[in-house]
Design a protein around this motif. Structure first.
Motif, PDB file in Angstrom:
ATOM      1  N   UNK A  45       0.853  -1.195   0.000  1.00 21.57           N
ATOM      2  CA  UNK A  45       0.000   0.000   0.000  1.00 21.57           C
ATOM      3  C   UNK A  45       0.878   1.231   0.000  1.00 21.57           C
ATOM      4  N   UNK A  46       0.498   2.226  -0.774  1.00 21.79           N
ATOM      5  CA  UNK A  46       1.219   3.488  -0.784  1.00 21.79           C
ATOM      6  C   UNK A  46       0.212   4.600  -0.527  1.00 21.79           C
ATOM      7  N   UNK A  47       0.541   5.503   0.382  1.00 21.58           N
ATOM      8  CA  UNK A  47      -0.384   6.585   0.729  1.00 21.58           C
ATOM      9  C   UNK A  47       0.181   7.915   0.209  1.00 21.58           C
ATOM     10  N   UNK A  48      -0.570   8.540  -0.700  1.00 19.12           N
ATOM     11  CA  UNK A  48      -0.137   9.784  -1.347  1.00 19.12           C
ATOM     12  C   UNK A  48      -1.087  10.918  -0.959  1.00 19.12           C
ATOM     13  N   UNK A  49      -0.735  12.133  -1.343  1.00 17.66           N
ATOM     14  CA  UNK A  49      -1.590  13.271  -0.984  1.00 17.66           C
ATOM     15  C   UNK A  49      -1.892  14.158  -2.176  1.00 17.66           C
ATOM     16  N   UNK A  50      -3.075  14.789  -2.123  1.00 17.94           N
ATOM     17  CA  UNK A  50      -3.409  15.880  -3.036  1.00 17.94           C
ATOM     18  C   UNK A  50      -3.752  17.092  -2.178  1.00 17.94           C
ATOM     19  N   UNK A  51      -3.723  18.273  -2.807  1.00 20.84           N
ATOM     20  CA  UNK A  51      -3.881  19.503  -2.025  1.00 20.84           C
ATOM     21  C   UNK A  51      -5.264  20.141  -2.165  1.00 20.84           C
ATOM     22  N   UNK A  52      -6.146  19.516  -2.955  1.00 20.82           N
ATOM     23  CA  UNK A  52      -7.464  20.127  -3.151  1.00 20.82           C
ATOM     24  C   UNK A  52      -8.477  19.109  -3.667  1.00 20.82           C
ATOM     25  N   UNK A  53      -9.760  19.482  -3.584  1.00 18.66           N
ATOM     26  CA  UNK A  53     -10.827  18.655  -4.146  1.00 18.66           C
ATOM     27  C   UNK A  53     -10.682  18.558  -5.664  1.00 18.66           C
ATOM     28  N   UNK A  54     -10.270  19.646  -6.286  1.00 18.64           N
ATOM     29  CA  UNK A  54     -10.098  19.644  -7.750  1.00 18.64           C
ATOM     30  C   UNK A  54      -9.061  18.598  -8.154  1.00 18.64           C
ATOM     31  N   UNK A  55      -7.974  18.567  -7.405  1.00 20.58           N
ATOM     32  CA  UNK A  55      -6.916  17.612  -7.726  1.00 20.58           C
ATOM     33  C   UNK A  55      -7.416  16.172  -7.518  1.00 20.58           C
ATOM     34  N   UNK A  56      -8.194  15.966  -6.455  1.00 19.39           N
ATOM     35  CA  UNK A  56      -8.776  14.638  -6.203  1.00 19.39           C
ATOM     36  C   UNK A  56      -9.686  14.228  -7.359  1.00 19.39           C
ATOM     37  N   UNK A  57     -10.535  15.142  -7.780  1.00 19.04           N
ATOM     38  CA  UNK A  57     -11.471  14.831  -8.865  1.00 19.04           C
ATOM     39  C   UNK A  57     -10.749  14.581 -10.185  1.00 19.04           C
ATOM     40  N   UNK A  58      -9.687  15.320 -10.398  1.00 20.19           N
ATOM     41  CA  UNK A  58      -8.902  15.134 -11.621  1.00 20.19           C
ATOM     42  C   UNK A  58      -8.288  13.728 -11.667  1.00 20.19           C
ATOM     43  N   UNK A  59      -7.782  13.288 -10.522  1.00 15.46           N
ATOM     44  CA  UNK A  59      -7.233  11.919 -10.432  1.00 15.46           C
ATOM     45  C   UNK A  59      -8.350  10.899 -10.703  1.00 15.46           C
ATOM     46  N   UNK A  60      -9.503  11.128 -10.101  1.00 15.04           N
ATOM     47  CA  UNK A  60     -10.629  10.204 -10.278  1.00 15.04           C
ATOM     48  C   UNK A  60     -11.046  10.127 -11.746  1.00 15.04           C
ATOM     49  N   UNK A  61     -11.089  11.281 -12.428  1.00 13.39           N
ATOM     50  CA  UNK A  61     -11.448  11.298 -13.852  1.00 13.39           C
ATOM     51  C   UNK A  61     -10.483  10.455 -14.673  1.00 13.39           C
ATOM     52  N   UNK A  62      -9.209  10.660 -14.399  1.00 11.65           N
ATOM     53  CA  UNK A  62      -8.188   9.914 -15.159  1.00 11.65           C
ATOM     54  C   UNK A  62      -8.274   8.409 -14.889  1.00 11.65           C
ATOM     55  N   UNK A  63      -8.532   8.049 -13.634  1.00  7.69           N
ATOM     56  CA  UNK A  63      -8.667   6.625 -13.288  1.00  7.69           C
ATOM     57  C   UNK A  63      -9.851   6.012 -14.020  1.00  7.69           C
ATOM     58  N   UNK A  64     -10.935   6.765 -14.068  1.00  5.99           N
ATOM     59  CA  UNK A  64     -12.131   6.286 -14.755  1.00  5.99           C
ATOM     60  C   UNK A  64     -11.876   6.045 -16.233  1.00  5.99           C
ATOM     61  N   UNK A  65     -11.204   7.011 -16.855  1.00  5.14           N
ATOM     62  CA  UNK A  65     -10.904   6.870 -18.291  1.00  5.14           C
ATOM     63  C   UNK A  65      -9.966   5.700 -18.558  1.00  5.14           C
ATOM     64  N   UNK A  66      -9.061   5.447 -17.615  1.00  7.46           N
ATOM     65  CA  UNK A  66      -8.094   4.345 -17.788  1.00  7.46           C
ATOM     66  C   UNK A  66      -8.672   3.003 -17.327  1.00  7.46           C
ATOM     67  N   UNK A  67      -9.927   3.041 -16.849  1.00  5.75           N
ATOM     68  CA  UNK A  67     -10.601   1.825 -16.360  1.00  5.75           C
ATOM     69  C   UNK A  67      -9.825   1.134 -15.221  1.00  5.75           C
ATOM     70  N   UNK A  68      -9.218   1.950 -14.385  1.00  5.72           N
ATOM     71  CA  UNK A  68      -8.547   1.424 -13.190  1.00  5.72           C
ATOM     72  C   UNK A  68      -9.560   1.471 -12.043  1.00  5.72           C
ATOM     73  N   UNK A  69      -9.772   0.347 -11.342  1.00 10.22           N
ATOM     74  CA  UNK A  69     -10.802   0.338 -10.294  1.00 10.22           C
ATOM     75  C   UNK A  69     -10.437   1.231  -9.110  1.00 10.22           C
ATOM     76  N   UNK A  70     -11.382   2.076  -8.704  1.00 11.19           N
ATOM     77  CA  UNK A  70     -11.143   2.977  -7.569  1.00 11.19           C
ATOM     78  C   UNK A  70     -12.458   3.293  -6.865  1.00 11.19           C
TER      79      UNK A  70
END
Lengths: 132, 132
Positions: B68-93
């Motif tokens: 397990x690796x624990x990383x950080x983001x500094x804002x909700x926008x950054x969190x959502x941006x990561x989520x969007x990219x994960x969704x497009x790449x079909x990585x489960x999250x």
């Protein structure tokens, strides 16, 4: 104690009666990320154990908010004492031993994951511990 | 990219190729215990999703050290941006939304649990984030 076992043997367990407790060793001075990973490890290992041994309890907790409380102990002795008491009380738990690649020595006991299980049973053992 | 899909379709997946990443919002100023509970939530929710969708990957990770690796983001926008990219790449999250009983407002997005999944795929999206 009268009436306290109500529901324990029955199929109806309220999700409000069940929680998971994670106990973290504070004396190791782990950083936030390290604590987060040890807690996650404790949570998943304990949940998997309960899922195997008490699937009804595991499912109610999983689908009902997954209440988690994170507490702290100040030493390995205190961690082991909690584990002993949990074992005697037959409350499902898992001790996390870290492989020691970062921040702690290999095979260090860093945390305990307890339950999900009946809050009133867990509280008898962890009730005096402080929130992390 | 040549050769990169090796093993992906085969029954042999090395545990070293697989990890879980937990991304925590740093801007919410959550305490250590709150971070630990949100991370545990993220870890378990994402693991359960993978166990359902990719049981082979879930089992190899579960029985093979559970990196397990624990990383950080500094804002909700950054969190959502990561989520969007994960969704497009079909990585489960899974995104964790906190009920807001302590420290944060109700329904606040606090964390993302990613995988367990192929490290090389996750790294393309989270590779620039810093450790919490």
């Amino acid at each position: 104690m009268l009436g306290e076992t109500k529901g324990k043997k029955s199929a109806r367990i309220s999700r409000d009666e069940i929680k998971q407790v994670i106990v973290i060793r504070k004396d190791l001075d782990m950083g936030k990320g390290k604590i987060a990973s040890q807690a996650s490890h404790a949570s998943l290992m304990a949940y998997s154990l309960v899922k195997e041994k008490h699937p009804d309890i595991a499912d109610i907790w999983f689908n009902g908010g997954q209440t988690k409380v994170v507490l702290k102990v100040e030493s390995l002795e205190e961690l082991n004492s909690i584990a002993d008491k949990l074992g005697r009380a037959k409350i499902p738990f898992k001790i996390v031993r870290d492989c020691g690649r970062t921040q702690v020595e290999p095979d260090t006991e860093t945390a305990i994951g307890i339950g999900p299980y009946y809050s009133k049973d867990i509280d008898k053992i962890t009730g005096r511990l402080k929130l992390l």
